[in-house]
Design an enzyme around this catalytic site. Structure first.
Site, short mmCIF file in Angstrom:
data_model
loop_
_atom_site.label_atom_id
_atom_site.label_comp_id
_atom_site.label_asym_id
_atom_site.label_seq_id
_atom_site.Cartn_x
_atom_site.Cartn_y
_atom_site.Cartn_z
N ARG A 75 20.53 3.37 12.56
CA ARG A 75 19.77 2.14 12.28
C ARG A 75 20.30 1.52 11.00
O ARG A 75 20.80 2.21 10.14
CB ARG A 75 18.30 2.47 12.03
CG ARG A 75 17.60 2.84 13.28
CD ARG A 75 16.10 2.86 13.02
NE ARG A 75 15.48 3.49 14.15
CZ ARG A 75 15.09 4.77 14.16
NH1 ARG A 75 15.21 5.50 13.09
NH2 ARG A 75 14.56 5.29 15.25
N HIS A 277 18.52 30.55 16.02
CA HIS A 277 19.40 31.38 15.19
C HIS A 277 19.13 32.89 15.36
O HIS A 277 20.03 33.68 15.61
CB HIS A 277 19.24 31.03 13.71
CG HIS A 277 19.52 29.59 13.38
ND1 HIS A 277 20.39 28.82 14.11
CD2 HIS A 277 19.05 28.78 12.40
CE1 HIS A 277 20.44 27.60 13.57
NE2 HIS A 277 19.63 27.55 12.55
C1 BG6 Z 1 18.84 24.90 10.07
C2 BG6 Z 1 17.37 24.67 9.84
O1 BG6 Z 1 19.11 25.07 11.43
O2 BG6 Z 1 19.25 26.06 9.38
C3 BG6 Z 1 17.05 24.58 8.36
O3 BG6 Z 1 16.96 23.48 10.49
C4 BG6 Z 1 17.61 25.77 7.63
O4 BG6 Z 1 15.64 24.50 8.15
C5 BG6 Z 1 19.07 25.98 7.97
O5 BG6 Z 1 17.45 25.54 6.23
C6 BG6 Z 1 19.61 27.26 7.38
O6 BG6 Z 1 20.99 27.31 7.60
P1 BG6 Z 1 21.93 28.16 6.66
O7 BG6 Z 1 23.29 28.01 7.26
O8 BG6 Z 1 21.81 27.58 5.28
O9 BG6 Z 1 21.40 29.55 6.73
#
Ligand code: BG6
Length: 525
Positions: A75, A277
Site C-alpha cells: 500500500r 517451528h
Molecule cells: C517468527 C515469529 O516466526 O520467529 C516471531 O513470528 C519470532 O514471533 C521469530 O520472534 C523467531 O525467529 P528466530 O529466527 O529469531 O528464532
C-alpha cells in the site's frame, strides 16, 4: 593457543573435512535462474529485517544470477528511490556482511516498486507491466511471489494473481519459465482455514510450485539434526525408547511482540512458534531414516512421524499443556486489556511408534523470557545405581544429555559423568562441546538466504508439504479449541522462565526443565 612446530601435526582444518564427507555443498549448488522476485508486504517488518538483508547477502555472495529483479508491492505510493531509501537502514542494521556504498547501489539497482491496495485490479495491472519489463531485461519470465502479508489476505492476492494471469499451473507454462509462490507462516489460522487455503492454492498451482516457508528449516543447526543422526553411526542405534528417557525442545526469546500487537493477538505463541517451528524441529529429531536426502523422501518421513504423534484429548490439553502471558503484554499497543492470548506455552506430546513409545517430548516456547535460547535436549536413561550407590547417591550421577543448540552459540554438547581425580571413585558432570564458530571457519548464513535461493532453484526440501502442515494443525487444534473457549492464562514476570505451572508440568513427571542459560556450556561443578 600454542604455536605448532614442524614436528607437530597442524591443527585440523574442519572445513576441508566437510568437502570429503558431503561434498562442498556451497560450490556444488547451482546458481538459480535469473528471476523476478515479487514481495507482497514489501514495506513490512519481515521484508526490512529478513528478506531484504537476505537478498542483499546472497547478492554479495554472488549466488544470484543477473538480472534478478526485486519488485516490492505494498500500500502507499513510493517511488523506487524512496523504496530503496526505506530499506537501506534496515539492511545496514540486519545484514551479516558490511554494506559498502557500491554494493548498496548495485542492490538498489535491482529494486522496483508497485504501490496499491491488494484488492485493486490496478495494482496487478501495474505489476504485470513491471514483470514484462523484468522479462525484457532478461529474467526469462521466471517469477517468484513472496506473500509476506497478514495471512488473511493470502487468498485475495492469489485470486487476483490468477485473474490477471500472473500465476499459472506448472504444466501450462511454456519455455520452462518458473512460477513459484512462497507463503509465509502461519499457514492459515486453524485446521479448517489451513485446509481451505490449501484447497484454494491447489486450484491455481501444483504442489511443486507452492513453498510453505518455515524459516527454522533454513537454519544450519536445524539441518544439522539430520547430518548428526544419519551421518554418524554412533547415534542412530541409541536414538529410541530403549535409551532415551525424554526430550526437551525449547524456543525461548527475550524480545516481546515488537509492536506487532494486532498480529500477535490473532496469533499467539501456539500458532506463531509451536504449530510450525517446534513441530518441524520435533519431526526432524524423531523421523525414521529417509530413503535418500531427496525432498520428498525427507518430507515423507517427517509427515509420517507427525501422523504418529498422539492427538491430545481435551482432558490432556487441560493437564499436559500450560499457557502463560508476560506481565505487561496487555499494555502493548493493539492488545486487548483483558487479552487471554498466550505469549508462552509448554506441553507434553507422545509419539505412538515403535521407536518412541513411552518417551515424552516436552515443548516450550515463549516471549520475554530470561534468555534467548533455542535448543533440543535428548536426555538419556539413568544407569543402574547399584554400581555407584555410595558415591553417587543424590544428584551427582545425572544421566547423559545431548544438547543440540540451535541458537545462539550454535553447536552440540554432551553432558556425561567422569571420575573426579582422587583416591575414591567420585563422579562429576562434565560437558564436551562442539561450537560451530570454532569448528568451521565459515560464517553461518541466515535461514532466509538459504530458503530464498532454494526456492529460486526449485528445491523444496526445506519447505513444508501440504500433508505435514495439515497434520501440524490437526495436532494443535485441541489446544486452540480449549484455550480459546476457556480463560486461564498464567501470568509470568518478564525475564523469568515462564509461569510456575510450566515447571509443575515437569515436576509431576519427576523432571525439570533445563535452565535457560544462553552462554556456551562450561564444565559443571
Ligand atoms: C517468527 C515469529 O516466526 O520467529 C516471531 O513470528 C519470532 O514471533 C521469530 O520472534 C523467531 O525467529 P528466530 O529466527 O529469531 O528464532
Amino acid at each position: 593457543m600454542s604455536r605448532h612446530t614442524p614436528t607437530q601435526p597442524p591443527p585440523m582444518d574442519h572445513s576441508s573435512v566437510i568437502g570429503e564427507i558431503l561434498g562442498d555443498q556451497q560450490q556444488k549448488r547451482r546458481r538459480p535462474e535469473p528471476t523476478a522476485i515479487v514481495i507482497f508486504g514489501a514495506t513490512g517488518d519481515l521484508t526490512s529485517r529478513k528478506l531484504a538483508p537476505a537478498l542483499f547477502n546472497v547478492m554479495l555472495d554472488r549466488a544470484l544470477t543477473e538480472p534478478t529483479v526485486i519488485i516490492g508491492v505494498s500500500r502507499g505510493e513510493l517511488t523506487v528511490p524512496q523504496f530503496a531509501a526505506k530499506l537501506e537502514p534496515a539492511v545496514r542494521q540486519h545484514s551479516r556482511q558490511k554494506v559498502e556504498v557500491a554494493a548498496w547501489d548495485k542492490f538498489a539497482g535491482m529494486l522496483d516498486f508497485v504501490g496499491g491496495e491488494f484488492a485493486d485490479d490496478e495494482t496487478y495491472i501495474k505489476l504485470k507491466a513491471r514483470l514484462e519489463a523484468a522479462k525484457a531485461k532478461g529474467s526469462r519470465g521466471n517469477r517468484l511471489f513472496y506473500l509476506s502479508t497478514p495471512p488473511a489476505v493470502f487468498p485475495l492476492i492469489l485470486e487476483k494473481l490468477h485473474e490477471h494471469e500472473l500465476i499459472e499451473r506448472a504444466q501450462q507454462r511454456g519455455a520452462g519459465a518458473s512460477c513459484r509462490v512462497i507463503v509465509e507462516k502461519p499457514f492459515g489460522h486453524d485446521l479448517p482455514s489451513a485446509r481451505a487455503l490449501n484447497e484454494m492454492i491447489a486450484t491455481h498451482l501444483t504442489e511443486s510450485q507452492i513453498y510453505r516457508i518455515d524459516h527454522y528449516l533454513g537454519k544450519e543447526t536445524v539441518q544439522n539434526i539430520l547430518v548428526l543422526r544419519f551421518g554418524n553411526s554412533i547415534f542412530e542405534p541409541i536414538w529410541n525408547r530403549n535409551h532415551i528417557d525424554f526430550v526437551e525442545i525449547t524456543a525461548a526469546e527475550t524480545i516481546g511482540i515488537e509492536g506487532r500487537g494486532n498480529f500477535y493477538e490473532a496469533t499467539g505463541v501456539v500458532r506463531d512458534i509451536i504449530q510450525n517451528h517446534l513441530l518441524q524441529v520435533m519431526s526432524l529429531v524423531t523421523m525414521e531414516v529417509p530413503a535418500s536426502f531427496a525432498a520428498d523422501d525427507i518430507r515423507d518421513e517427517k509427515s509420517q512421524v507427525l501422523r504418529s504423534v498422539r492427538s491430545l484429548t481435551l482432558n490432556e490439553v487441560a493437564n499436559d499443556c500450560v499457557r502463560g502471558q508476560y506481565r505487561g503484554y496487555r499494555d502493548e499497543p493493539g492488545v486487548a486489556p483483558s487479552s487471554q492470548t498466550p505469549t508462552f506455552a509448554s506441553m507434553k506430546l507422545m509419539i505412538d511408534s515403535w521407536r518412541w513409545q513411552g518417551v515424552p517430548f516436552y515443548l516450550r516456547a515463549g516471549k520475554k523470557l530470561a534468555e534467548r535460547l533455542t535448543e533440543i535436549s535428548i536426555h538419556f536413561k539413568s544407569v543402574p545405581l547399584v554400581l555407584f550407590k555410595d558415591e553417587a547417591a543424590g544428584s551427582v550421577l545425572q544421566p547423559a544429555v545431548l544438547t543440540l543448540r540451535i541458537q545462539p552459540h550454535e553447536g552440540i554438547s554432551l553432558r556425561f559423568v567422569a571420575k573426579v581425580p582422587g583416591e575414591n571413585i567420585n563422579v562429576g558432570n562434565v560437558v564436551m562441546t562442539m561450537a560451530y564458530a570454532d569448528a568451521f571457519k565459515r560464517p553461518i548464513s541466515e535461514a532466509y538466504e538459504r530458503l530464498l535461493l532454494d526456492c529460486m532453484r526449485g528445491d523444496a526440501t526445506l519447505f513444508n508439504r501440504r500433508d505435514s502442515v495439515d497434520r501440524a494443525w490437526e495436532l494443535i487444534q485441541p489446544v486452540l479449541q480449549v484455550w480459546e473457549a476457556t480463560p486461564g492464562v498464567h501470568m509470568y514476570d518478564p525475564g523469568t522462565n515462564g509461569p510456575e505451572a510450566s515447571d509443575d508440568l515437569m515436576k509431576r513427571d519427576g523432571r525439570m526443565w533445563r535452565e535457560l542459560i544462553a552462554q556456551p556450556p562450561v564444565v559443571e561443578k
